[in-house]
Design a protein around this motif. Structure first.
Motif, PDB file in Angstrom:
ATOM      1  N   GLN A  40      37.647  39.690  -3.012  1.00 56.46           N
ATOM      2  CA  GLN A  40      37.795  40.984  -3.678  1.00 56.46           C
ATOM      3  C   GLN A  40      38.523  40.845  -4.999  1.00 56.46           C
ATOM      4  N   LEU A  41      39.532  39.975  -4.977  1.00 62.50           N
ATOM      5  CA  LEU A  41      40.269  39.725  -6.224  1.00 62.50           C
ATOM      6  C   LEU A  41      39.337  39.170  -7.284  1.00 62.50           C
ATOM      7  N   LEU A  42      38.480  38.211  -6.846  1.00 64.76           N
ATOM      8  CA  LEU A  42      37.583  37.571  -7.791  1.00 64.76           C
ATOM      9  C   LEU A  42      36.590  38.561  -8.379  1.00 64.76           C
ATOM     10  N   ARG A  43      36.323  39.622  -7.645  1.00 62.10           N
ATOM     11  CA  ARG A  43      35.368  40.609  -8.110  1.00 62.10           C
ATOM     12  C   ARG A  43      35.844  41.320  -9.370  1.00 62.10           C
ATOM     13  N   SER A  44      37.138  41.413  -9.507  1.00 59.51           N
ATOM     14  CA  SER A  44      37.627  42.151 -10.681  1.00 59.51           C
ATOM     15  C   SER A  44      37.787  41.207 -11.869  1.00 59.51           C
ATOM     16  N   ARG A  45      37.184  41.602 -12.959  1.00 60.38           N
ATOM     17  CA  ARG A  45      37.198  40.796 -14.165  1.00 60.38           C
ATOM     18  C   ARG A  45      38.618  40.655 -14.695  1.00 60.38           C
ATOM     19  N   LEU A  46      39.350  41.722 -14.514  1.00 63.03           N
ATOM     20  CA  LEU A  46      40.713  41.752 -15.039  1.00 63.03           C
ATOM     21  C   LEU A  46      41.561  40.649 -14.412  1.00 63.03           C
ATOM     22  N   PHE A  47      41.420  40.533 -13.099  1.00 67.20           N
ATOM     23  CA  PHE A  47      42.185  39.527 -12.378  1.00 67.20           C
ATOM     24  C   PHE A  47      41.889  38.136 -12.929  1.00 67.20           C
ATOM     25  N   ILE A  48      40.615  37.879 -13.161  1.00 71.58           N
ATOM     26  CA  ILE A  48      40.226  36.551 -13.647  1.00 71.58           C
ATOM     27  C   ILE A  48      40.804  36.300 -15.026  1.00 71.58           C
ATOM     28  N   LEU A  49      40.701  37.309 -15.865  1.00 70.22           N
ATOM     29  CA  LEU A  49      41.231  37.149 -17.220  1.00 70.22           C
ATOM     30  C   LEU A  49      42.729  36.902 -17.194  1.00 70.22           C
ATOM     31  N   MET A  50      43.427  37.628 -16.303  1.00 62.78           N
ATOM     32  CA  MET A  50      44.876  37.482 -16.242  1.00 62.78           C
ATOM     33  C   MET A  50      45.290  36.111 -15.723  1.00 62.78           C
ATOM     34  N   THR A  51      44.502  35.580 -14.787  1.00 57.84           N
ATOM     35  CA  THR A  51      44.887  34.303 -14.182  1.00 57.84           C
ATOM     36  C   THR A  51      44.106  33.141 -14.762  1.00 57.84           C
ATOM     37  N   LEU A  52      43.535  33.361 -15.932  1.00 59.14           N
ATOM     38  CA  LEU A  52      42.675  32.320 -16.502  1.00 59.14           C
ATOM     39  C   LEU A  52      43.437  31.027 -16.750  1.00 59.14           C
ATOM     40  N   VAL A  53      44.665  31.145 -17.217  1.00 66.29           N
ATOM     41  CA  VAL A  53      45.430  29.939 -17.576  1.00 66.29           C
ATOM     42  C   VAL A  53      45.788  29.114 -16.337  1.00 66.29           C
ATOM     43  N   PRO A  54      46.456  29.696 -15.337  1.00 67.99           N
ATOM     44  CA  PRO A  54      46.773  28.850 -14.179  1.00 67.99           C
ATOM     45  C   PRO A  54      45.550  28.497 -13.333  1.00 67.99           C
ATOM     46  N   GLY A  55      44.512  29.333 -13.423  1.00 66.85           N
ATOM     47  CA  GLY A  55      43.397  29.109 -12.520  1.00 66.85           C
ATOM     48  C   GLY A  55      42.182  28.485 -13.172  1.00 66.85           C
ATOM     49  N   LEU A  56      42.367  27.948 -14.349  1.00 66.90           N
ATOM     50  CA  LEU A  56      41.220  27.447 -15.104  1.00 66.90           C
ATOM     51  C   LEU A  56      40.427  26.412 -14.304  1.00 66.90           C
ATOM     52  N   PHE A  57      41.167  25.472 -13.706  1.00 66.14           N
ATOM     53  CA  PHE A  57      40.487  24.404 -12.959  1.00 66.14           C
ATOM     54  C   PHE A  57      39.758  24.958 -11.749  1.00 66.14           C
ATOM     55  N   LEU A  58      40.413  25.931 -11.111  1.00 60.13           N
ATOM     56  CA  LEU A  58      39.787  26.537  -9.941  1.00 60.13           C
ATOM     57  C   LEU A  58      38.481  27.222 -10.323  1.00 60.13           C
ATOM     58  N   TYR A  59      38.481  27.963 -11.447  1.00 61.63           N
ATOM     59  CA  TYR A  59      37.284  28.686 -11.854  1.00 61.63           C
ATOM     60  C   TYR A  59      36.197  27.731 -12.309  1.00 61.63           C
ATOM     61  N   LEU A  60      36.639  26.651 -12.983  1.00 60.01           N
ATOM     62  CA  LEU A  60      35.668  25.625 -13.371  1.00 60.01           C
ATOM     63  C   LEU A  60      35.015  25.034 -12.124  1.00 60.01           C
ATOM     64  N   PHE A  61      35.864  24.790 -11.133  1.00 60.61           N
ATOM     65  CA  PHE A  61      35.394  24.237  -9.861  1.00 60.61           C
ATOM     66  C   PHE A  61      34.363  25.165  -9.227  1.00 60.61           C
TER      67      PHE A  61
END
Lengths: 445, 490
Positions: free
Chosen positions: A107-128
């Motif tokens: 559900q968190l991933l569904r929101s664009r805002l969440f992704i944008l906010m956590t882009l820096v710490p979660g970059l590798f995770l999102y790339l993965f």
């Protein structure tokens, strides 16, 4: 974008190893999210009273309808029992649903805002997630990773072998007369007195930074040596490969088309002989025939003179041609026995059309794989051919340096050949994935 | 049988193969006779021309009369008999064909017996070359005479086995005697004798029909494929000659320096010439046969066992085990076998033991992959599920039910890998790695010869031909075994 990430997230939940990586990569996001989930979401009071009433009303009508359908008198007691039973069941599944962290995270991933906010710490995770959302990208990525892993393992294996060698380079270079101080000096100079892991990490570091050290004997820069010798080996290998493909594939095709004919038997007999000739002996016989007796070609390699490469290329290409010819024949024969070829024949297609439209496109993919695999074996054999024709290539470099043993030189030589082989296999595998429709479809599922 | 069908028959193809090879050798001997101008070559080439002509005639008559000797006219039978005697001029191809043509219904035992006889003749001839040496070993004459008598006895056995033996009681007793005889005479190093005694046991002594059927299926394909029988024959000749050389060849000719006989041309005394230390190259090649063969077989068997076990375990158990084992083997697989061997020998010194270990390690991943792929297929079959259902232990299922059924591709791989191993061994010896320089391993013999390429090329040519012959034989045999074991062919 979010849908792709979510798809990748789903894929990553499928296997134990992937789930582990997903936790590891996203640890900066997962810890706060888990904490939040633990204290807030899970503890949410079950307050939906209004919803409950709605549900009861729905269940009541449901019960009434059932009774009507079965033509039975509604019973108030039975009705209450039915409602409480169904309600408990729904609540239970609801609770289970709510307890799931992965759904919460989705559900968190569904929101664009969440992704944008956590882009820096979660970059590798999102790339993965992004890599894993599509089969083909995932395949390419995993194949690349495997190649890197193989190359590192090769370094570790070869270094470990040479490290535990009972041979003593110091004694072999300095001679028996060397004093203890001299030998100690030699060992400090090359870091041989360091413990195993220090030396290993230094070597690994050296390979990443292209600092391969110097040879024990003569103090030459290993990287420079390799740079000088690599092109010859590469040219030799490449030309042999081209020659082998140019000769072997047509021969294999002819043998397969005219199977069990005189030509088939003769070609396959010659191929078997080609497979059985030791390359060094073939080289010697070539030198004897074309250099000594006929005086047509130079017996040793002279840089810049193409004629001197003819014999080494043929010698190195012989074994490869033999294997490719045999494989081409058997692959085509195998394809020719498939059901779709029978269908094509039944449709009344001409033999030529069956062959070019149905047999060849299906047969050449495994042939490509065989060529890739054989390339490695050929590079190993290159060291022998290079010694016979006195070519200053990578293979003969390793052979020359092994008597001391000159650890940096041997290690670098073997690793560079292994890299070459791994890259060729990688390219073949990727081509295979891109060109084979069956595999592509499988990957995308 | 219509002519078209005859031309597709195994026997006819065998005959054609024999004709082509016989012609090739005719040309070769003619070339030698013209360039060398010696009596021996002229005689041999005349004999080969004659045999090729008869072979051609025989093939024509076959098309007319059929492939079975019962349909043959008297003239064809005479031709066949003539071709049998071509064995004594060294023409194995036409001789093996003629032997085959003499039996109406091919039995495995008869085929083996004929090839045993051919191997005997060659063993006697190649051993007898020692007569021209200045002196021979003490046991030479006794062994040569017993080998000759053995050959004669085997010739008689061919006749005995030609008719299909029926299962009467007296025959069974005789067959038992024959088996004992074959087992004892297998001490000459002739592995075919062991194979034949096994065949006789399976066919005439034991009574289990299914076993007979099973062994028939495989061996019939091998014995009918003339190329794999030829390969087997050469391997047996090389092995038994080399095996017997302890008693029949003077060791000092092969390993001790003799400064009276430096770099002599090939002659009857020294069929392959002598090298720069005056050692007889023929004796060296014969002595080295066992060494090359043993190293080749060992460097195939060891990785087959280790790689097979690893592959079976990683294919059968949890994916985690599988991944760990296979990733490590992937790394080994990325290093070409010869380079890995060079690195290992560089680290631990060059001697035969290290060479065997080095080449074995390099071959492990290949066998492991083959085994794993098979185990993955077989473990999904129903009978494995059944044995799990009755509560067999995992290890028992793996090694009793899965591995024996996954062996066929491993055997095919191994037969083909022996040839590669022989080449790798001699290549490394040629580079000066591996086998100690004084040991008459074939690569070493060649290495000495390669230094005299300009002046005495025969020093490099003959040992090289020996290597090719051995490797080619293993490849022929390997192809035959593959055809016999391949489920697609069945």
């Amino acid at each position: 974008m979010t849908t792709r990430l979510i798809k990748g997230f789903h894929v990553s939940q499928a296997a134990v190893g992937l789930r582990f990586i997903h936790w590891l990569l996203g640890i900066l996001i997962h810890i706060p999210a888990l904490l939040y989930f633990w204290f807030k979401v899970r503890k949410l009071p079950v307050t939906a009273t209004l919803l409950d009433q709605q549900m009861i009303r729905k269940l009541q009508t449901d019960y009434d309808q059932r009774m009507k359908y079965f033509n039975r008198e509604p019973n108030e007691q039975e009705k209450q029992a039915f409602i409480s039973k169904e309600q408990a069941l729904i609540k239970k599944t609801e609770q289970q649903d709510r307890l799931n962290y992965s759904q919460f995270f989705e559900q968190l991933l569904r929101s664009r805002l969440f992704i944008l906010m956590t882009l820096v710490p979660g970059l590798f995770l999102y790339l993965f997630y992004f890599i894993y959302h599509q089969g083909l990208i995932r395949f390419i990525f995993e194949r690349l990773l495997a190649t890197v892993f193989v190359i590192f393992s090769v370094i570790v294996i070869v270094f470990t072998l040479l490290y535990f060698s009972p041979q003593d380079p110091a004694q072999n270079i300095l001679g028996d007369q060397a004093t203890a101080a001299q030998r100690e000096n030699f060992e400090t100079l090359f870091g041989l007195d360091q413990p195993y892991f220090t030396q290993l990490t230094e070597r690994l570091h050296g390979f990443i930074t292209f600092d391969l050290g110097t040879t024990y004997q003569g103090y030459e820069d290993v990287l420079l040596n390799i740079e000088n010798r690599f092109p010859v080996t590469l040219t030799l290998a490449f030309l042999s490969l081209v020659l082998a493909i140019a000769i072997a594939v047509p021969i294999g095709i002819i043998s397969a088309v005219k199977v069990n004919s005189f030509w088939d038997y003769s070609f396959m007999f010659v191929a078997l002989i080609g497979l059985s000739i030791p390359s060094f002996w073939q080289g010697l016989i070539f030198i004897l025939a074309f250099s000594i007796e006929l005086d047509l070609l130079p017996s040793t390699y002279i840089p810049g003179q193409l004629a001197s490469l003819i014999m080494p290329v043929i010698v190195l290409g012989t074994g490869l041609s033999a294997t490719i010819a045999r494989m081409t024949r058997s692959e085509i024969l195998e394809v020719m026995h498939e059901d779709y070829i029978v269908t094509a024949k039944a449709k009344g297609l001409s033999n030529r059309r069956i062959f070019t439209k149905h047999a060849l496109p299906n047969a050449w993919i495994p042939i490509l794989t065989v060529i890739g695999l054989q390339f490695g074996a050929m590079l190993g054999g290159a060291s022998v051919t290079e010694k016979v024709f006195n070519i200053q290539g990578l293979g003969s470099y390793i052979v020359d340096k092994q008597f001391i043993p000159d650890i940096p030189a041997i290690l670098a030589g073997v690793v560079y050949i292994a890299i070459m082989i791994s890259v060729v296999n990688l390219v073949v595998d990727l081509l295979y994935a891109l060109l084979n429709p069956r595999l592509r479809a499988e990957l995308n599922d | 049988m219509p002519p078209q069908q005859i031309k597709q028959h195994d026997r006819y193809k065998h005959g054609q193969f024999a004709l082509v090879l016989s012609l090739v050798f005719t040309l070769f001997f003619l070339y030698l006779a013209v360039t060398r101008q010696t009596m021996v070559y002229t005689l041999i080439s005349l004999a080969f021309i004659f045999e090729s002509l008869i072979q051609q005639l025989l093939l024509r008559r076959l098309v007319k009369e059929g492939v079975s000797p019962t349909d043959h006219s008297k003239r064809t039978r005479i031709y066949t008999l003539l071709q049998v005697f071509s064995l004594f001029t060294g023409n194995i191809f036409t001789a093996s064909f003629a032997f085959r043509l003499r039996q109406a219904k091919e039995t495995i035992s008869y085929t083996f017996m004929t090839y045993i006889f051919i191997a005997d003749v060659f063993l006697v001839a190649l051993t007898a070359l020692n007569i021209f040496k200045p002196y021979v070993t003490n046991s030479f004459l006794i062994i040569l005479i017993s080998l000759i008598s053995l050959t004669v006895i085997d010739g008689l056995f061919i006749h005995y086995l030609k008719a299909d033996i029926t299962e009467t009681k007296s025959h069974r007793a005789r067959i038992k005697l024959l088996i004992v005889f074959l087992m004892i005479t297998a001490l000459t190093g002739n592995v075919l004798r062991l194979l034949l005694s096994y065949q006789l046991y399976i066919h005439y002594i034991q009574t289990d029909e299914s076993k007979r059927e099973q062994s028939n299926q495989f061996w019939q394909k091998i014995t009918r494929s003339f190329t794999s029988m030829l390969g087997l024959l050469f391997i047996v000749i090389i092995f038994s000659l080399s095996w017997m050389s302890t008693f029949t060849f003077v060791e000092s000719f092969a390993v001790e320096n003799n400064y009276q006989t430096l770099l002599l041309e090939p002659s009857l005394t020294h069929p392959f010439g002598t090298d720069n230390f005056g050692r007889d190259v023929y004796s060296r090649v014969v002595r080295g046969g066992v060494i090359s063969l043993t190293i080749g077989v060992l460097t195939t068997l060891i990785p087959m066992l280790i790689g097979g076990a690893l592959g079976a375990i990683s294919g059968y158990f949890h994916p985690l085990v599988d991944q760990t084992v296979m990733r490590v083997l992937d790394a080994l697989y990325a290093i070409p076998g010869i380079l890995l061997a060079i690195a290992i020998i560089a680290a631990f010194g060059s001697n035969t033991t290290n060479l065997v270990i080095a080449l074995s390690i390099g071959a492990i991943p290949m066998f492991a992959r083959t085994m794993r792929a098979n185990v993955l297929i077989i473990k999904k079959l129903e009978y494995i599920e059944a044995s799990r259902a009755i509560g067999e232990s995992e290890w028992k299922i793996l090694f009793k039910h899965i591995v024996p059924n996954a062996l066929a591709p491993m055997i095919v791989r191994a037969t083909l890998a022996i040839g590669t191993a022989v080449i790798a061994t001699s290549s490394l010896s040629f580079l000066g790695l591996g086998v100690e320089p004084h040991v008459p391993e074939w690569g070493n013999v060649l290495r000495v010869g390669s230094a005299y390429l300009e002046t005495e090329p025969y020093l490099a040519i003959f040992p090289g031909l020996a290597i090719i012959l051995l490797v080619l034989s293993f490849n022929f045999l390997g192809d035959g075994v593959r055809d016999a074991l391949d489920p697609k062919m069945n």
